[in-house]
Motif scaffolding. Structure first.
Motif, PDB file in Angstrom:
ATOM      1  N   ASP A   1       0.851  -1.185   0.000  1.00 53.32           N
ATOM      2  CA  ASP A   1       0.000   0.000   0.000  1.00 53.32           C
ATOM      3  C   ASP A   1       0.888   1.237   0.000  1.00 53.32           C
ATOM      4  O   ASP A   1       1.272   1.747   1.058  1.00 53.32           O
ATOM      5  CB  ASP A   1      -0.907  -0.018   1.237  1.00 53.32           C
ATOM      6  CG  ASP A   1      -1.875   1.163   1.266  1.00 53.32           C
ATOM      7  OD1 ASP A   1      -1.908   1.926   0.282  1.00 53.32           O
ATOM      8  OD2 ASP A   1      -2.574   1.327   2.285  1.00 53.32           O
ATOM      9  N   TYR A   2       1.223   1.745  -1.186  1.00 51.20           N
ATOM     10  CA  TYR A   2       2.147   2.880  -1.277  1.00 51.20           C
ATOM     11  C   TYR A   2       1.486   4.200  -0.904  1.00 51.20           C
ATOM     12  O   TYR A   2       2.144   5.238  -0.864  1.00 51.20           O
ATOM     13  CB  TYR A   2       2.762   2.970  -2.680  1.00 51.20           C
ATOM     14  CG  TYR A   2       1.771   2.958  -3.826  1.00 51.20           C
ATOM     15  CD1 TYR A   2       1.062   4.097  -4.179  1.00 51.20           C
ATOM     16  CD2 TYR A   2       1.552   1.790  -4.552  1.00 51.20           C
ATOM     17  CE1 TYR A   2       0.155   4.086  -5.223  1.00 51.20           C
ATOM     18  CE2 TYR A   2       0.637   1.769  -5.605  1.00 51.20           C
ATOM     19  CZ  TYR A   2      -0.045   2.919  -5.937  1.00 51.20           C
ATOM     20  OH  TYR A   2      -0.944   2.892  -6.977  1.00 51.20           O
ATOM     21  N   ASN A   3       0.181   4.182  -0.608  1.00 52.87           N
ATOM     22  CA  ASN A   3      -0.496   5.387  -0.126  1.00 52.87           C
ATOM     23  C   ASN A   3      -0.483   5.502   1.400  1.00 52.87           C
ATOM     24  O   ASN A   3      -0.691   6.593   1.944  1.00 52.87           O
ATOM     25  CB  ASN A   3      -1.952   5.424  -0.607  1.00 52.87           C
ATOM     26  CG  ASN A   3      -2.062   5.630  -2.103  1.00 52.87           C
ATOM     27  OD1 ASN A   3      -1.335   6.444  -2.672  1.00 52.87           O
ATOM     28  ND2 ASN A   3      -2.958   4.886  -2.743  1.00 52.87           N
ATOM     29  N   HIS A   4      -0.257   4.379   2.064  1.00 52.97           N
ATOM     30  CA  HIS A   4      -0.242   4.370   3.530  1.00 52.97           C
ATOM     31  C   HIS A   4       0.753   3.292   3.973  1.00 52.97           C
ATOM     32  O   HIS A   4       0.458   2.105   3.851  1.00 52.97           O
ATOM     33  CB  HIS A   4      -1.618   4.048   4.116  1.00 52.97           C
ATOM     34  CG  HIS A   4      -2.748   4.801   3.469  1.00 52.97           C
ATOM     35  ND1 HIS A   4      -3.338   4.387   2.295  1.00 52.97           N
ATOM     36  CD2 HIS A   4      -3.373   5.940   3.833  1.00 52.97           C
ATOM     37  CE1 HIS A   4      -4.294   5.243   1.962  1.00 52.97           C
ATOM     38  NE2 HIS A   4      -4.328   6.189   2.874  1.00 52.97           N
ATOM     39  N   PHE A   5       1.893   3.680   4.463  1.00 52.55           N
ATOM     40  CA  PHE A   5       2.857   2.663   4.898  1.00 52.55           C
ATOM     41  C   PHE A   5       3.766   3.232   5.993  1.00 52.55           C
ATOM     42  O   PHE A   5       3.882   4.452   6.182  1.00 52.55           O
ATOM     43  CB  PHE A   5       3.700   2.149   3.726  1.00 52.55           C
ATOM     44  CG  PHE A   5       4.561   3.190   3.065  1.00 52.55           C
ATOM     45  CD1 PHE A   5       5.825   3.502   3.558  1.00 52.55           C
ATOM     46  CD2 PHE A   5       4.116   3.843   1.927  1.00 52.55           C
ATOM     47  CE1 PHE A   5       6.628   4.448   2.940  1.00 52.55           C
ATOM     48  CE2 PHE A   5       4.913   4.807   1.304  1.00 52.55           C
ATOM     49  CZ  PHE A   5       6.171   5.107   1.807  1.00 52.55           C
TER      50      PHE A   5
ATOM     51  N   LYS B   1      11.397  12.152 -12.146  1.00 56.35           N
ATOM     52  CA  LYS B   1      11.335  13.553 -12.580  1.00 56.35           C
ATOM     53  C   LYS B   1       9.912  14.089 -12.461  1.00 56.35           C
ATOM     54  O   LYS B   1       8.935  13.364 -12.651  1.00 56.35           O
ATOM     55  CB  LYS B   1      11.828  13.679 -14.027  1.00 56.35           C
ATOM     56  CG  LYS B   1      13.319  13.406 -14.182  1.00 56.35           C
ATOM     57  CD  LYS B   1      13.784  13.695 -15.601  1.00 56.35           C
ATOM     58  CE  LYS B   1      15.295  13.488 -15.728  1.00 56.35           C
ATOM     59  NZ  LYS B   1      15.780  13.794 -17.099  1.00 56.35           N
ATOM     60  N   TYR B   2       9.817  15.393 -12.187  1.00 63.87           N
ATOM     61  CA  TYR B   2       8.527  16.051 -12.044  1.00 63.87           C
ATOM     62  C   TYR B   2       8.717  17.547 -12.255  1.00 63.87           C
ATOM     63  O   TYR B   2       9.844  18.048 -12.352  1.00 63.87           O
ATOM     64  CB  TYR B   2       7.939  15.778 -10.649  1.00 63.87           C
ATOM     65  CG  TYR B   2       8.955  15.787  -9.531  1.00 63.87           C
ATOM     66  CD1 TYR B   2       9.401  16.987  -8.975  1.00 63.87           C
ATOM     67  CD2 TYR B   2       9.497  14.599  -9.047  1.00 63.87           C
ATOM     68  CE1 TYR B   2      10.340  16.999  -7.968  1.00 63.87           C
ATOM     69  CE2 TYR B   2      10.444  14.608  -8.033  1.00 63.87           C
ATOM     70  CZ  TYR B   2      10.864  15.808  -7.493  1.00 63.87           C
ATOM     71  OH  TYR B   2      11.794  15.829  -6.494  1.00 63.87           O
ATOM     72  N   ASP B   3       7.630  18.277 -12.329  1.00 69.35           N
ATOM     73  CA  ASP B   3       7.692  19.724 -12.553  1.00 69.35           C
ATOM     74  C   ASP B   3       7.954  20.500 -11.273  1.00 69.35           C
ATOM     75  O   ASP B   3       8.582  21.559 -11.283  1.00 69.35           O
ATOM     76  CB  ASP B   3       6.398  20.224 -13.205  1.00 69.35           C
ATOM     77  CG  ASP B   3       6.233  19.694 -14.626  1.00 69.35           C
ATOM     78  OD1 ASP B   3       7.268  19.466 -15.293  1.00 69.35           O
ATOM     79  OD2 ASP B   3       5.086  19.493 -15.061  1.00 69.35           O
TER      80      ASP B   3
ATOM     81  N   ASP C   1       0.802  13.471  -6.140  1.00 70.64           N
ATOM     82  CA  ASP C   1       0.136  12.566  -7.083  1.00 70.64           C
ATOM     83  C   ASP C   1       1.247  11.787  -7.815  1.00 70.64           C
ATOM     84  O   ASP C   1       1.473  11.953  -8.999  1.00 70.64           O
ATOM     85  CB  ASP C   1      -0.714  13.361  -8.072  1.00 70.64           C
ATOM     86  CG  ASP C   1      -1.620  12.454  -8.908  1.00 70.64           C
ATOM     87  OD1 ASP C   1      -1.578  11.219  -8.697  1.00 70.64           O
ATOM     88  OD2 ASP C   1      -2.349  12.979  -9.764  1.00 70.64           O
ATOM     89  N   PHE C   2       1.918  10.932  -7.074  1.00 69.85           N
ATOM     90  CA  PHE C   2       3.138  10.268  -7.543  1.00 69.85           C
ATOM     91  C   PHE C   2       2.907   9.440  -8.789  1.00 69.85           C
ATOM     92  O   PHE C   2       3.697   9.463  -9.743  1.00 69.85           O
ATOM     93  CB  PHE C   2       3.697   9.382  -6.422  1.00 69.85           C
ATOM     94  CG  PHE C   2       5.131   8.977  -6.639  1.00 69.85           C
ATOM     95  CD1 PHE C   2       6.166   9.720  -6.117  1.00 69.85           C
ATOM     96  CD2 PHE C   2       5.434   7.823  -7.360  1.00 69.85           C
ATOM     97  CE1 PHE C   2       7.484   9.348  -6.313  1.00 69.85           C
ATOM     98  CE2 PHE C   2       6.750   7.447  -7.568  1.00 69.85           C
ATOM     99  CZ  PHE C   2       7.779   8.204  -7.054  1.00 69.85           C
ATOM    100  N   VAL C   3       1.805   8.699  -8.839  1.00 71.47           N
ATOM    101  CA  VAL C   3       1.553   7.773  -9.956  1.00 71.47           C
ATOM    102  C   VAL C   3       1.317   8.527 -11.268  1.00 71.47           C
ATOM    103  O   VAL C   3       1.830   8.161 -12.327  1.00 71.47           O
ATOM    104  CB  VAL C   3       0.357   6.857  -9.643  1.00 71.47           C
ATOM    105  CG1 VAL C   3       0.012   5.987 -10.843  1.00 71.47           C
ATOM    106  CG2 VAL C   3       0.670   5.982  -8.435  1.00 71.47           C
ATOM    107  N   GLU C   4       0.555   9.613 -11.209  1.00 71.46           N
ATOM    108  CA  GLU C   4       0.144  10.312 -12.425  1.00 71.46           C
ATOM    109  C   GLU C   4       1.139  11.382 -12.888  1.00 71.46           C
ATOM    110  O   GLU C   4       1.292  11.613 -14.089  1.00 71.46           O
ATOM    111  CB  GLU C   4      -1.236  10.963 -12.207  1.00 71.46           C
ATOM    112  CG  GLU C   4      -2.350   9.979 -11.924  1.00 71.46           C
ATOM    113  CD  GLU C   4      -2.610   9.041 -13.067  1.00 71.46           C
ATOM    114  OE1 GLU C   4      -2.388   9.437 -14.236  1.00 71.46           O
ATOM    115  OE2 GLU C   4      -3.040   7.893 -12.827  1.00 71.46           O
ATOM    116  N   LYS C   5       1.845  12.031 -11.947  1.00 70.48           N
ATOM    117  CA  LYS C   5       2.638  13.214 -12.325  1.00 70.48           C
ATOM    118  C   LYS C   5       4.150  13.010 -12.251  1.00 70.48           C
ATOM    119  O   LYS C   5       4.902  13.902 -12.626  1.00 70.48           O
ATOM    120  CB  LYS C   5       2.238  14.393 -11.422  1.00 70.48           C
ATOM    121  CG  LYS C   5       0.801  14.840 -11.646  1.00 70.48           C
ATOM    122  CD  LYS C   5       0.493  16.070 -10.802  1.00 70.48           C
ATOM    123  CE  LYS C   5      -0.942  16.538 -11.048  1.00 70.48           C
ATOM    124  NZ  LYS C   5      -1.278  17.751 -10.249  1.00 70.48           N
TER     125      LYS C   5
END
Length: 277
Positions: free
Chosen positions: A185-189, A261-263, A270-274
């Motif tokens: 569960d990478y949203n809660h660990f 990488k990210y902006d 929003d790690f998965v999408e961005k």
């Protein structure tokens, strides 16, 4: 006045001078050990810390083991939602007084943290925006020192030669996402860190980097264990980098380099999408 008398007087003057310096040195050390003095120093530091960041902090006690060694007990930093963002049962700090504040930078030889816990979670940054508590914390420091153009000051660089972690933990909670029931569960660990050693830690503005020499850890729920982990780590406004990575996690071996990488660091919400790998 003969030469022998002159020599004797010079010896007495030197002896009195040395004795006076030693007396002042030892008296200063003993004064710092007095509870009222310690409370006054702690209150002054915490007040300034809160004024700069807006984050509340508490320290149960501190002791100067000597002029270059400091021991803190039950240290807690609360985020704006009153979560315990950073806490530690005991922190030992080893430093050189001459280098502690050098050109507005903070230089520390070594830090030992026992039973430390870092919580990364989302909080309300304002009435209309949410962000990770650590992002808000770093942004507040940069705003105070004018790194974003407001104050005209210079953000201090924090250098730590070595940091040792013992029986510590790192938690991440994303309240905006549901739990993942099957798998990690990478949203809660929560990762329990049995032992960790970091070298050449540097914090400057929104950039943090250090060498991970040793890391032994385990996920609290799945029991996935990290048997070996070493890497050069850097996080900035544009990327999260793991260079020279050597990791043995469960039955997997990961080596070489990974760059996320990210902006901006807000995209980590929003790690998965961005975030791209």
């Amino acid at each position: 006045m003969n030469l022998q008398v002159t020599k004797n007087r010079i010896r007495k003057i030197l002896a009195y001078t040395v004795a006076g310096i030693l007396f002042l040195f030892i008296s200063s050390f003993l004064i710092i050990q007095m509870p009222p003095v310690q409370n006054r120093l702690i209150d002054g530091f915490l007040k300034e810390f809160s004024q700069i960041t807006g984050f509340k902090a508490t320290i149960k006690s501190f002791r100067m083991l000597w002029f270059d060694r400091l021991e803190l007990e039950d240290v807690v930093v609360y985020d704006l939602a009153n979560n315990k963002m950073i806490s530690a049962k005991k922190i030992l700090i080893n430093f050189k007084v001459s280098q502690l504040f050098e050109k507005n930078n903070v230089n520390i030889d070594g830090v030992f943290l026992d039973s430390a816990h870092v919580l990364l979670t989302k909080i309300n940054e304002s009435d209309t925006s949410r962000d990770l508590n650590f992002n808000v914390f770093i942004a507040r420091i940069n705003e105070h020192y004018g790194a974003s153009g407001g104050g005209g000051g210079k953000t201090p660089k924090i250098n730590i030669g070595e940091a040792i972690l013992s029986q510590s933990a790192f938690s991440y909670i994303n309240q905006d996402q549901d739990s993942i029931k099957n798998g990690f569960d990478y949203n809660h660990f929560k990762i329990n860190i049995d032992e960790g050693q970091l070298k050449a830690f540097m914090l400057l503005g929104d950039t943090i980097e250090f060498d991970v020499r040793t890391l032994l850890a385990e996920d609290q729920v799945t029991k996935l264990n990290v048997k070996q982990f070493s890497s050069f780590f850097r996080i900035s406004q544009k990327a999260l980098e793991l260079e020279g990575l050597k990791a043995l996690i469960g039955k997997s071996i990961i080596t070489d380099t990974i760059i996320f990488k990210y902006d901006s660091q807000r995209d980590l919400n929003d790690f998965v999408e961005k975030v791209t790998v």
